[in-house]
Scaffold this motif. Structure first.
Motif, mmCIF file in Angstrom:
data_model
loop_
_atom_site.group_PDB
_atom_site.id
_atom_site.type_symbol
_atom_site.label_atom_id
_atom_site.label_comp_id
_atom_site.label_asym_id
_atom_site.label_seq_id
_atom_site.Cartn_x
_atom_site.Cartn_y
_atom_site.Cartn_z
ATOM 1 N N LEU A 41 11.293 47.468 -10.811
ATOM 2 C CA LEU A 41 12.306 46.847 -10.230
ATOM 3 C C LEU A 41 13.763 46.904 -11.251
ATOM 4 N N CYS A 42 14.644 47.223 -10.639
ATOM 5 C CA CYS A 42 15.766 47.594 -11.914
ATOM 6 C C CYS A 42 16.852 46.540 -11.543
ATOM 7 N N ALA A 43 17.634 46.231 -12.595
ATOM 8 C CA ALA A 43 18.595 45.058 -12.295
ATOM 9 C C ALA A 43 19.611 45.360 -11.222
ATOM 10 N N GLU A 44 20.129 44.593 -10.162
ATOM 11 C CA GLU A 44 21.161 44.991 -9.222
ATOM 12 C C GLU A 44 22.527 44.863 -9.644
ATOM 13 N N LYS A 45 22.721 44.009 -10.570
ATOM 14 C CA LYS A 45 24.017 43.957 -11.285
ATOM 15 C C LYS A 45 23.696 43.659 -12.925
ATOM 16 N N SER A 46 24.855 43.527 -13.489
ATOM 17 C CA SER A 46 24.862 43.384 -14.886
ATOM 18 C C SER A 46 25.108 41.800 -14.944
ATOM 19 N N GLY A 47 24.703 41.038 -16.019
ATOM 20 C CA GLY A 47 24.682 39.441 -16.094
ATOM 21 C C GLY A 47 23.564 39.004 -16.953
ATOM 22 N N VAL A 48 23.411 37.665 -16.878
ATOM 23 C CA VAL A 48 22.433 37.057 -17.548
ATOM 24 C C VAL A 48 21.198 36.887 -16.522
ATOM 25 N N LEU A 49 20.248 37.209 -17.019
ATOM 26 C CA LEU A 49 18.973 37.378 -16.093
ATOM 27 C C LEU A 49 18.501 35.880 -15.837
ATOM 28 N N ARG A 50 18.248 35.574 -14.431
ATOM 29 C CA ARG A 50 17.877 34.265 -14.036
ATOM 30 C C ARG A 50 16.676 34.674 -13.421
ATOM 31 N N ILE A 51 15.353 33.947 -13.634
ATOM 32 C CA ILE A 51 14.111 34.601 -12.620
ATOM 33 C C ILE A 51 13.709 33.260 -11.929
ATOM 34 N N ALA A 52 13.482 33.206 -10.842
ATOM 35 C CA ALA A 52 12.896 32.129 -9.964
ATOM 36 C C ALA A 52 11.435 32.189 -9.818
ATOM 37 N N ALA A 53 10.740 31.284 -10.691
ATOM 38 C CA ALA A 53 9.225 31.532 -10.841
ATOM 39 C C ALA A 53 8.545 31.501 -9.340
ATOM 40 N N LYS A 54 9.135 30.675 -8.513
ATOM 41 C CA LYS A 54 8.111 30.542 -7.393
ATOM 42 C C LYS A 54 8.147 31.660 -6.479
ATOM 43 N N LYS A 55 9.263 32.546 -6.413
ATOM 44 C CA LYS A 55 9.402 33.733 -5.472
ATOM 45 C C LYS A 55 8.594 34.929 -6.147
ATOM 46 N N LEU A 56 8.402 34.663 -7.595
ATOM 47 C CA LEU A 56 7.440 35.723 -8.385
ATOM 48 C C LEU A 56 5.901 35.389 -8.026
ATOM 49 N N GLY A 57 5.735 34.222 -8.040
ATOM 50 C CA GLY A 57 4.155 33.662 -7.471
ATOM 51 C C GLY A 57 4.169 34.063 -6.164
ATOM 52 N N GLU A 58 4.987 33.879 -5.130
ATOM 53 C CA GLU A 58 4.789 34.380 -4.013
ATOM 54 C C GLU A 58 4.558 35.861 -3.721
ATOM 55 N N ALA A 59 5.158 36.543 -4.494
ATOM 56 C CA ALA A 59 5.250 38.036 -4.568
ATOM 57 C C ALA A 59 3.889 38.307 -4.709
ATOM 58 N N CYS A 60 3.218 37.687 -5.935
ATOM 59 C CA CYS A 60 2.010 38.042 -6.689
ATOM 60 C C CYS A 60 0.818 37.739 -5.172
ATOM 61 N N LEU A 61 1.287 36.619 -4.361
ATOM 62 C CA LEU A 61 0.214 36.189 -3.479
ATOM 63 C C LEU A 61 0.523 37.251 -2.345
ATOM 64 N N LEU A 62 1.487 37.870 -2.155
ATOM 65 C CA LEU A 62 1.799 38.910 -1.059
ATOM 66 C C LEU A 62 0.885 40.269 -1.255
ATOM 67 N N LEU A 63 0.716 40.491 -2.717
ATOM 68 C CA LEU A 63 0.047 41.691 -3.390
ATOM 69 C C LEU A 63 -1.344 41.486 -2.933
ATOM 70 N N GLY A 64 -1.756 40.342 -2.860
ATOM 71 C CA GLY A 64 -3.282 39.929 -2.693
ATOM 72 C C GLY A 64 -3.876 39.364 -4.066
ATOM 73 N N GLY A 65 -3.015 38.994 -4.971
ATOM 74 C CA GLY A 65 -3.335 38.227 -6.216
ATOM 75 C C GLY A 65 -3.578 36.857 -6.150
ATOM 76 N N GLY A 66 -3.604 36.198 -4.947
ATOM 77 C CA GLY A 66 -3.702 34.821 -4.625
ATOM 78 C C GLY A 66 -4.303 34.636 -3.287
ATOM 79 N N ARG A 67 -4.531 33.651 -2.721
ATOM 80 C CA ARG A 67 -5.226 33.230 -1.378
ATOM 81 C C ARG A 67 -4.194 32.751 -0.351
ATOM 82 N N GLN A 68 -4.009 33.501 0.741
ATOM 83 C CA GLN A 68 -3.475 32.894 1.955
ATOM 84 C C GLN A 68 -3.718 31.900 2.690
ATOM 85 N N ARG A 69 -5.082 32.003 2.685
ATOM 86 C CA ARG A 69 -6.216 31.233 3.464
ATOM 87 C C ARG A 69 -7.391 30.866 2.385
ATOM 88 N N GLU A 70 -8.007 29.788 2.701
ATOM 89 C CA GLU A 70 -8.932 29.390 1.933
ATOM 90 C C GLU A 70 -10.202 30.523 2.174
#
Ligand code: URA
Length: 432
Positions: free
Chosen positions: A336-365
């Motif tokens: 993933l590459c920076a879409e703009k120049s600036g100071v990087l801000r990272i939203a932890a929740k979205k990254l955690g959700e992305a990992c979940l979508l990859l199969g790195g966590g559970r969507q259901r028990e």
């Protein structure tokens, strides 16, 4: 008395009596309260609150709702640490071996991933063969022999919390301060640790969004612990950005090993801060001396060696501690590459959700977790980046389009941005 009457009393904003609270918790643990009644009770507490006294009684009744394992016959204090949940937070895997290598016994009951947050038990299972389902006797024996153990609580510990938590998870009643405090502290009080350090997280990737809310929760939990005769302290820490540079089980275990090998980043800073506080409390040392010992045990390799011992004691392949190829990352890499120049801000929740979508966590028990998928950050929050520069790598199997777009949403590029201080406050019972 009936369960209906207890719910009705809380609905009418009455202060519940000890008898009512103990009756309700027994009904939950023994299956006499239905899920609908548990949900109604939790919603009434969420909306109408509880006094400190009610919350303490609820915690105590929940802690005693099942088996309480016997304290192993070891000299000295036994320590425990608990995080309220975050993203890229492998502090337990660093803290426990550091403390054990300093002679502090650690009895760590951990959990699985919850929602977008990672779980220590899932990460530990990255070591092939490792068992987290230790019996109470195995847990105690390992603490006496190796100095520490990290396991899941058994089916029979704190059954009231297990039922209440499962209902809260699907009825929008997780984010209630008295319910979180009683859930966390019932599990801590059901165990035998004398010294307990709580890491109460706030921010984008945490269950509580603001520092004042986290501080209220932290103070309440410290008061509950003190009333139960335990030495409890709490650090209120920021979880706007992921704590480390890795999200996903194998990736996070590799990073914890790297920190035990001397890597320095925010994850290392927080782990060392928590280790210093726990070592000072458990060994009755001045903080500066505790800090020096923590740094020394990492520099000498003793803490890393202790991790290998803990992994082996639980049946895991400890060769992975020195050979990262035994904890591989998934074969497909997207940058993933920076879409703009600036100071990087990272939203932890979205990254955690992305990992979940990859199969790195559970969507259901009951879903299986893929330990190999995850995300590695190439830049840190607060760092200046140029448009087109790589900011992260996503490791996946199969189609990762949705996960990559979710991960990309985690990154923004404002002109100016400063990450809040990692540690907002540190609260000890004696300061309340
Ligand atoms: N962790 C717990 O154990 N319980 C809660 O309610 C929230 C986080």
């Amino acid at each position: 008395m009936t369960v209906y009457e207890v719910i009705d009393a809380k609905k009418k904003r009455r202060v519940l009596t000890e008898e009512q609270i103990r009756f309700f918790v027994r009904a939950v643990a023994q299956g006499r309260a239905s899920d609908a009644q548990i949900a109604a009770f939790c919603m009434a507490v969420l909306l109408n609150g509880m006094t400190d006294e009610e919350c303490f009684l609820l915690t105590d009744a929940m802690a005693k709702s099942g088996e309480t394992p016997a304290r192993p016959p070891v000299p000295g204090v036994i320590a425990d640490k608990h995080s309220t949940g975050g993203v890229s937070d492998s502090t337990t895997l660093i803290l426990v071996p550091v403390l054990c290598s300093l002679g502090v016994k650690c009895a760590k009951y951990s959990g699985r991933g919850l929602g977008h947050t990672g779980g220590t038990l899932d990460k530990l299972e990255s070591f092939s063969g490792l068992r987290v389902g230790l019996s109470a006797a195995e847990f105690a024996e390992q603490i006496a022999r190796v100095g520490g153990a990290i396991a899941g609580q058994t089916e029979h510990t704190v059954p009231a919390d297990k039922r209440m938590y499962a209902v809260r998870d699907v009825t929008a009643t997780v984010d209630s301060i008295p319910l979180i405090a009683s859930s966390v502290m019932s599990k801590k009080l059901a165990s035998f640790a004398d010294v307990i350090l709580l890491d109460v997280k706030y921010g984008d990737g945490a269950f509580l969004r603001t520092a004042p809310q986290a501080e209220r929760l932290a103070r309440l939990m410290v008061r509950i612990g003190a009333r139960a005769g335990r030495k409890v302290a709490a650090a209120v820490t920021n979880m706007d950005a992921p704590l480390g540079d890795a999200v996903g089980c194998n990736a996070e275990v590799r990073e914890a090993i790297a920190v035990l090998g001397g890597k320095k980043n925010a994850l290392a800073r927080l782990s060392l801060f928590l280790a210093e506080k726990l070592a000072a409390a458990a060994l009755s040392l001045p903080e500066a001396e505790a800090r020096a010992r923590v740094e020394e045990t990492i520099a000498s390799g003793a803490a890393l060696q202790k991790l290998a011992q803990i992994v082996s004691a639980q049946g895991g392949d400890a060769r992975a501690v020195h050979d990262p190829s035994l904890q591989p990352l998934a074969p497909q890499k997207s940058v993933l590459c920076a879409e703009k120049s600036g100071v990087l801000r990272i939203a932890a929740k979205k990254l955690g959700e992305a990992c979940l979508l990859l199969g790195g966590g559970r969507q259901r028990e009951g879903d299986a977790v893929d330990h190999t998928v995850g995300i590695l950050l190439r830049k840190h929050a607060g760092e200046r980046v140029q448009k087109g520069e790589p900011v992260a790598e996503v490791y996946s199997r199969g189609n990762a389009d949705e996960a990559c777009s979710r991960a990309a949403e985690a990154f923004s590029y404002p002109r100016a941005y400063e990450l809040p201080a990692l540690v907002h406050t540190y609260i000890r019972a004696e300061d309340l």
